[in-house]
Design an enzyme around this catalytic site. Structure first.
Site, PDB file in Angstrom:
ATOM      1  N   ALA A  85       0.856  -1.181   0.000  1.00  0.00           N
ATOM      2  CA  ALA A  85       0.000   0.000   0.000  1.00  0.00           C
ATOM      3  C   ALA A  85       0.896   1.235   0.000  1.00  0.00           C
ATOM      4  O   ALA A  85       2.085   1.146   0.268  1.00  0.00           O
ATOM      5  CB  ALA A  85      -0.874  -0.005   1.245  1.00  0.00           C
ATOM      6  N   GLY A 100      -0.399  -5.209   0.536  1.00  0.00           N
ATOM      7  CA  GLY A 100      -1.613  -5.036  -0.255  1.00  0.00           C
ATOM      8  C   GLY A 100      -1.462  -5.645  -1.647  1.00  0.00           C
ATOM      9  O   GLY A 100      -2.454  -6.079  -2.250  1.00  0.00           O
ATOM     10  N   GLU A 119      -2.262  -9.197  -1.201  1.00  0.00           N
ATOM     11  CA  GLU A 119      -3.716  -9.325  -0.986  1.00  0.00           C
ATOM     12  C   GLU A 119      -4.458  -9.230  -2.313  1.00  0.00           C
ATOM     13  O   GLU A 119      -5.399  -9.981  -2.574  1.00  0.00           O
ATOM     14  CB  GLU A 119      -4.205  -8.225  -0.023  1.00  0.00           C
ATOM     15  CG  GLU A 119      -3.659  -8.382   1.388  1.00  0.00           C
ATOM     16  CD  GLU A 119      -4.338  -7.429   2.356  1.00  0.00           C
ATOM     17  OE1 GLU A 119      -3.972  -6.238   2.333  1.00  0.00           O
ATOM     18  OE2 GLU A 119      -5.234  -7.858   3.102  1.00  0.00           O
ATOM     19  N   GLU A 126       3.359  -6.270   6.625  1.00  0.00           N
ATOM     20  CA  GLU A 126       2.595  -5.263   7.373  1.00  0.00           C
ATOM     21  C   GLU A 126       3.065  -5.092   8.803  1.00  0.00           C
ATOM     22  O   GLU A 126       3.120  -3.974   9.324  1.00  0.00           O
ATOM     23  CB  GLU A 126       1.102  -5.621   7.383  1.00  0.00           C
ATOM     24  CG  GLU A 126       0.377  -5.317   6.078  1.00  0.00           C
ATOM     25  CD  GLU A 126       0.466  -6.441   5.065  1.00  0.00           C
ATOM     26  OE1 GLU A 126       1.293  -7.361   5.255  1.00  0.00           O
ATOM     27  OE2 GLU A 126      -0.281  -6.394   4.076  1.00  0.00           O
TER      28      GLU A 126
END
Ligand code: NAI
Length: 650
Positions: free
Chosen positions: A61, A100, A103, A123
């Site tokens: 992210a 992310g 993901e 993360e």
């Protein structure tokens, strides 16, 4: 939308995320992906191949957005749209697929990766957990034990490991895009699309959640995120998908706004900003394909190992052939240990060792553009080494010292061109520790500094620029708080209490356990050397001197601040007696210290000395001091560093 582009060819849609440098998922990428799903829903395409432009798929992210309220569309919504697409999405992964990005890949219907790709959920390193279904999808693709490892350690795995675990479906053998397109066509033909959330948990051995949590609690030293990641996985294992998804999102949002995450973001950016001034040095760095090292003891051998593993040739000089042979053995043993641990492949180890040559003659150094000295910590010996180097080395060669405390400016007059001298202060073990203090002497020139920066890059280290003073940034601050800890001993604390307070705060080890491990003699020698010019009115605790005088030099003598007779650090009444005697001699009434009082004193000292280091221009920024204390001295990363704490608590 420029960040996400779509090209339709042969009934397939090629969707590319292009957000340099690493295709981080920011708002524009999320928006682009969502629009693409919508756009393709009504088109005739049979399947989609999703990929990242450049070297990465998606490295995560956008960290800058993390501390703020997420802007719509949020990633869970985008991923749900992709997973629910009527046509298959195949993720084609190269380079980094992290956070992310992973993901996103897991929300696609299949995954294929280049052999060099790396996949992970880092993360926790930023104080958060996956927040877009990562912990719910992951154990539906890989065994739970693997999911726990990935999400709680933050460490990435290779494409091969990902294939074996089930995280990807195929490893590309040649053309990633062609193979991804074949997979996509195949999936389209087969129909009956399954997204990860439609699958059952991967069968595997049962997890003892309590035991995992206990282990993790110990390892994470007070950081919350790894335990939260574990709890999210437990929920994924035991609760319905929608409950687990909602729970994960709530945890993610709570953590993203936490002090821990803010501190870890500070460290993330501080590490990347460190050493920037070296890049701005207006000069070409020296060629590092061949580097000379003088002295092959603990540090010289470690520095040589780091260089060899990075692909440089090393010419190592020792005092005599026997010492040179010992240095070679030291390097060979370190490399062999790394191979045994699985840190490097055996052939890489062999190749590295083949790059080492040892000698006693400085003439063998003349084809090196950089020489790093790591001989005894003695100014006379170092001056002699530099004078000899100056006599044989080409004028443009850079000469560096790995001194811990000595005055780099005091070496300037040993050479005709002091601009080529600098300090390169490594930390032990030098092939492991990430920190490199690049010490700028008064005369150090731009080329020497640029070379320090290039060396750090080559070795994968974090360079922090330091000015000259006793101990530079790190050892100077360390000496100040060590002194204050001894004052606390004199006032009533005991070593085991100080160590316990530091460990509870999150330090890997307390200061006394550390001293016992590295030996008390070096600091003792330094104190003796300073004794004659110490101001007699200055407060001075004699406790450490008494220990050394009693032959208690740390683990190597079986006794130091602790007794090691049992193999572990045991509390020794003899040490308590020495401390109490010194308190009495100094006329101090002993009082009890709480763990909070101990840590408050330590932090205040770190911050005071840190501020002095800044005021004197020894460190360039407060963030650099945080990086030094975290990467070199075991300060807990999730607290952001002493200077960060000083700023964020006022
Ligand atoms: P060490 O005693 O393990 O190694 C010094 C080596 O230098 C010995 O092998 C010795 O034979 C060799 N040597 C001495 N004089 C020489 C000469 N004239 N020519 C060639 N070789 C010579 O010492 P260590 O711990 O490796 O320290 C070396 C330097 O690194 C010191 O300046 C020390 O302050 C600094 N340093 C040490 C750290 C540590 O954790 N040990 C950390 C960072 C810096």
């Amino acid at each position: 939308m420029a960040e996400v582009s779509v090209e339709i060819r042969d009934g397939l849609a090629w969707v590319t995320i292009d957000n340099p440098p690493v295709n981080a998922i920011g708002r524009a990428v999320r928006q682009g992906l969502l629009e693409t799903v919508e756009q393709l829903r009504d088109s005739a395409v049979r399947a989609v191949v999703l990929t990242g432009a450049g070297r990465a798929f998606v490295a995560g992210a956008d960290i800058r957005e993390l501390g703020q309220t997420p802007l719509a569309p949020v990633l869970p919504e985008v991923l749900a749209a992709i997973a629910g697409s009527p046509v298959p999405w195949v993720a084609a992964l190269g380079g980094l697929t992290l956070g992310g990005g992973l993901e996103l890949a897991m929300a696609c219907h299949a995954r294929i990766a280049l052999p060099g790709a790396k996949l992970g959920l880092p993360e926790v390193n930023l104080g958060i957990i996956p927040g877009s279904g990562g912990t719910v999808r992951l154990p539906r693709l890989v065994p739970m034990a693997t999911a726990v490892k990935l999400a709680t350690s933050g460490k990435p795995i290779s494409a091969q490991e990902a294939l074996e675990a089930g995280l990807i479906d195929r490893l590309a053998s040649g053309d990633l895009m062609a193979e991804a397109s074949a997979m996509a066509q195949d999936l389209a033909k087969r129909g009956g699309l399954l997204s990860a959330l439609d699958r059952d948990l991967v069968a595997g051995e049962a997890i003892d959640w309590d035991a995992q949590a206990a282990q993790l609690r110990k390892r994470s030293r007070g950081a919350a995120a790894p335990l939260e990641a574990l709890a999210a996985l437990k929920s994924a294992a035991q609760e319905p998908v929608d409950v687990a998804l909602a729970g994960e999102r709530a945890r993610f949002l709570r953590l993203a706004a936490s002090d821990e995450a803010a501190a870890l973001r500070h460290v993330f950016f501080a590490e990347r900003a460190a050493g920037q001034s070296l890049k701005q040095a207006d000069a070409e760095p020296a060629d590092l394909s061949r580097v000379g090292v003088i002295g092959g003891g603990t540090m010289g051998a470690g520095i040589a190992t780091a260089l060899l593993l990075a692909g440089s040739q090393v010419r190592l000089i020792e005092r005599d052939t026997a010492a040179a042979e010992m240095a070679r053995t030291r390097v060979a043993e370190t490399i062999a240990a790394s191979v045994k641990r699985g840190a490097i492949a055996a052939e890489k180890g062999d190749r590295a060792l083949a790059g080492l040559s040892t000698d006693t003659d400085y003439a063998s150094l003349t084809d090196c553009a950089l020489v790093i000295e790591a001989v005894f910590e003695d100014m006379a010996v170092k001056r002699e080494v530099f004078a000899r180097l100056d006599a044989v080395m080409p004028a443009e060669a850079i000469l560096a010292t790995n001194t811990s405390y000595l005055d780099v400016n005091g070496l300037a007059d040993t050479t005709k061109d002091p601009a080529r001298i600098l300090g390169l202060h490594f930390f032990s073990p030098a092939h492991v520790m990430k920190l490199l203090e690049v010490v700028r002497g008064e005369a150090t020139g731009a080329r020497a500094l640029a070379t320090g920066g290039a060396l750090a890059k080559l070795l994968g280290k974090i360079p922090v620029v330091a000015g000259v003073c006793d101990g530079f940034i790190g050892n100077r601050i360390m000496a100040a708080y060590r002194r204050d800890c001894e004052f606390m001993l004199e006032e009533g604390a005991l070593p085991q209490e100080i160590d316990a307070a530091m460990e509870a705060f999150g330090f890997a080890m307390g200061i006394y356990a550390v001293q016992d491990m590295s030996g008390l003699d070096i600091a003792w020698a330094q104190r003796k050397a300073h004794a004659s010019h110490r101001d007699p009115s200055e407060r001075y605790a004699h406790i450490a001197d008494r220990l050394c005088e009693a032959g208690r030099l740390g683990r190597k003598t079986g006794k130091g601040w602790y007794d090691y007779a049992s193999g572990k650090a045991g509390i020794d009444p003899e040490v308590t007696r020495i401390i109490e005697k010194e308190s009495a001699r100094a006329g101090r009434t002993r009082k009890a210290f709480t763990a909070d009082e101990i840590m408050a004193r330590i932090l205040a000292t770190l911050q005071r000395e840190g501020q002095a280091v800044l005021d004197e221009g020894i460190a360039e920024t407060p963030a650099d001091i945080d990086v030094v204390m975290i990467t070199g001295y075991g300060f807990p990363r999730h607290r952001g560093g002493p200077m960060y704490m000083a700023r964020s608590t006022v």
